[in-house]
Design an enzyme around this catalytic site. Structure first.
Site, PDB file in Angstrom:
ATOM      1  N   TYR A 181       8.313  -6.300  -6.411  1.00 30.33           N
ATOM      2  CA  TYR A 181       7.716  -4.886  -6.104  1.00 30.33           C
ATOM      3  C   TYR A 181       7.668  -4.811  -4.638  1.00 30.33           C
ATOM      4  CZ  TYR A 181       4.630  -0.726  -5.679  1.00 30.33           C
ATOM      5  OH  TYR A 181       4.304   0.488  -5.450  1.00 30.33           O
TER       6      TYR A 181
ATOM      7  N   LYS B 251      -1.799  -5.011   3.638  1.00 26.79           N
ATOM      8  CA  LYS B 251      -2.827  -5.440   3.001  1.00 26.79           C
ATOM      9  C   LYS B 251      -3.720  -6.146   4.154  1.00 26.79           C
ATOM     10  CE  LYS B 251      -0.967  -5.224  -1.670  1.00 26.79           C
ATOM     11  NZ  LYS B 251       0.184  -5.056  -2.035  1.00 26.79           N
TER      12      LYS B 251
ATOM     13  N   ASP C 115       9.335  -9.653   2.269  1.00 26.10           N
ATOM     14  CA  ASP C 115       8.263  -8.745   2.131  1.00 26.10           C
ATOM     15  C   ASP C 115       7.304  -9.570   2.012  1.00 26.10           C
ATOM     16  OD1 ASP C 115       6.622  -6.883   1.252  1.00 26.10           O
ATOM     17  OD2 ASP C 115       7.546  -6.043  -0.358  1.00 26.10           O
TER      18      ASP C 115
HETATM   19  C1  LIG Z   1       1.297  -3.852  -2.260  1.00 28.54           C
HETATM   20  C2  LIG Z   1       2.797  -4.313  -1.895  1.00 28.54           C
HETATM   21  C3  LIG Z   1       3.481  -3.327  -1.302  1.00 28.54           C
HETATM   22  C4  LIG Z   1       3.260  -1.856  -1.231  1.00 28.54           C
HETATM   23  O1  LIG Z   1       2.227  -1.799  -0.217  1.00 28.54           O
HETATM   24  P1  LIG Z   1       1.448  -0.450  -0.317  1.00 28.54           P
HETATM   25  O2  LIG Z   1       0.348  -0.466   0.851  1.00 28.54           O
HETATM   26  O3  LIG Z   1       0.600  -0.290  -1.762  1.00 28.54           O
HETATM   27  O4  LIG Z   1       2.288   0.918   0.022  1.00 28.54           O
HETATM   28  C5  LIG Z   1       4.851  -3.601  -1.065  1.00 28.54           C
HETATM   29  N1  LIG Z   1       5.170  -4.794  -1.076  1.00 28.54           N
HETATM   30  C6  LIG Z   1       4.610  -5.879  -1.633  1.00 28.54           C
HETATM   31  C7  LIG Z   1       5.123  -7.279  -1.965  1.00 28.54           C
HETATM   32  C8  LIG Z   1       3.178  -5.579  -1.877  1.00 28.54           C
HETATM   33  O5  LIG Z   1       2.469  -6.544  -2.808  1.00 28.54           O
END
Ligand SMILES: *Cc1c(COP(=O)(O)O)cnc(C)c1O
Length: 427
Positions: free
Chosen positions: A144, A267, A239
């Site tokens: 994701y 995060k 990511d």
């Molecule tokens: C949470 C997450 C996202 C998206 O971040 P948001 O702040 O929710 O838009 C993208 N990539 C990874 C790996 C994530 O865990």
């Protein structure tokens, strides 16, 4: 009064908020029942609007590596607020945060702040396309990267399959530019690059996966992808929105000794306030406007409150032994949960890297999307609700990571394992 408990609030929320929530996983669709509304958090504890207390293993889905309402973070936000909540102009905190991230993650020579992880991944992909002059994007099944059009794509089996959108509203022509591969399968990646290499702008992945539950990269998988991307002139994008500053001071890339071309953050970098970031090679980042032609912007990007929270959080993580303590909490939970499952005769697989973990209700092993999907959603749902009853809040989905925090002491681990003992036995 009756409309201010979780049930009443959810009924009211359903009238004016789609599905009653502002982000889908919060709705408990993965476990059944209705969501809990929270009133406050303190350290490892959450209190709901009905007055029930829970050990929180969600941690706002990753940011709260210090626990709730960590004093230094709260103080930083309050002090920043008193100086003004937004300038829409540069301020010193942004420079300090960029310098701090570069020090922790040497691959990030330059950095741009955003307000969410999704913005960071969207921008990184646009930048990769703008830099390489190519349009195709490679992602992995089950990873994701936020809700951007190019990421909501699932390929069928076989690397030749063109991407099909996962969500109505994603244009087919855009989805076709996203090529999807099975995670931990370097042979499939080699075949795809051999066939399509010259049109691939970037390969993006979670270096340790959290978003189909926790999965580890197989030995050589990340290195292999980096070699493939380099050989074909594509960029490697890590990511690290979830793993950045969580798995090591320098994220998963430090843990596995790799330097991706671009990194996406979110995060933990915001300490519980809305921050994202993307950064990497100087020659690539120099293409971002106004230094270069690839456009990306944000009214609240680098917001002083959010930056203050992020800085306070990252500085608290500099405390000696912080990551060793996160590992120790993670290990205690892992060992305890496996022991309780075994004692109850329940077959599970626990995947964990540091403070990220998932308990899969399957004999396993779990190393990609199809093996993750062998887990029993029904059993997890019953376990989840039994844990809630025992005062433990887990991610309300079998396919999400749980997060340990520095606020978790032996008491909290013991409370969790006591609830787990009863929960496993009730299955
Ligand atoms: C949470 C997450 C996202 C998206 O971040 P948001 O702040 O929710 O838009 C993208 N990539 C990874 C790996 C994530 O865990």
């Amino acid at each position: 009064m009756e409309n201010s408990g979780s049930q009443g609030l959810f009924a009211r929320a359903l009238q004016h908020i789609p599905g009653g929530v502002n982000s889908p996983v919060r709705a408990f669709r993965g476990v059944g029942g209705t969501p809990i509304f929270f009133r406050e958090g303190a350290g490892p504890w959450l209190t709901d609007v009905d007055g029930n207390r829970y050990v929180d293993h969600v941690g706002s889905w990753g940011p709260l590596i210090l626990g709730h309402a960590y004093p230094a973070v709260v103080r930083a936000v309050m002090e920043a607020a008193q100086r003004g909540t937004s300038f829409g102009a540069p301020h010193a905190g942004e420079v300090e945060l960029a310098e701090l991230v570069s020090r922790r993650m040497p691959s990030v020579e330059m950095l741009r702040l955003t307000s969410s992880g999704t913005e960071a991944t969207l921008a990184a992909v646009r930048l990769a396309r703008g830099f390489t002059g190519r349009e195709a994007l490679v992602k992995f099944e089950g990873c994701y990267h936020g809700w951007g059009d190019s990421f909501l794509v699932k390929a069928g089996s076989g690397v030749e399959t063109l991407g099909l959108p996962d969500s109505p509203g994603v244009p087919k022509t855009l989805a076709q530019l996203t090529l999807t591969l099975p995670y931990n399968n370097l042979e499939a990646a080699k075949a795809l690059f051999a066939a399509e290499g010259q049109r691939i702008a970037a390969v993006i992945l979670e270096p340790v996966v959290g978003n189909m539950g926790v999965l580890k990269p197989s030995p050589g998988f990340l290195q292999g992808l980096q070699s493939l991307a380099r050989a074909h002139g594509a960029l490697l994008i890590f990511d690290e929105v979830m793993t950045g500053f969580r798995l090591a001071p320098g994220g998963a890339q430090e843990l596995y000794g790799l330097k991706p071309d671009l990194t996406c953050l979110g995060k933990v970098i915001g300490g519980g306030l809305p921050v994202g970031a993307y950064g990497g090679r100087r020659d690539v980042m120099q293409h971002v406007a106004p230094a270069g032609p690839v456009y990306q912007a944000g009214t609240l990007s680098g917001n002083p409150l959010a930056v203050a929270a992020g800085l306070a959080c990252l500085k608290a993580l500099e405390e000696p032994g912080a990551y060793a303590r996160l590992e120790a909490v993670g290990r205690a939970l892992e060992e305890g949960l496996l022991a309780e499952a075994k004692a109850a005769g329940v077959s599970v697989t626990l995947n964990r890297v540091g403070s990220m973990w998932t308990l899969f209700f399957t004999p396993g092993p779990v190393y990609d999307y199809p093996t993750a999907k062998t887990a029993s959603v029904e059993r997890f749902g019953r376990f989840f609700h039994a844990m809630l009853e025992g005062g433990v809040y887990l991610p309300p989905s079998q396919f999400e990571a749980a997060f340990a925090s520095l606020a978790m002491g032996p008491d909290v681990v013991a409370h969790t394992l006591e609830a787990a003992r009863k929960a496993f036995r009730s299955l």
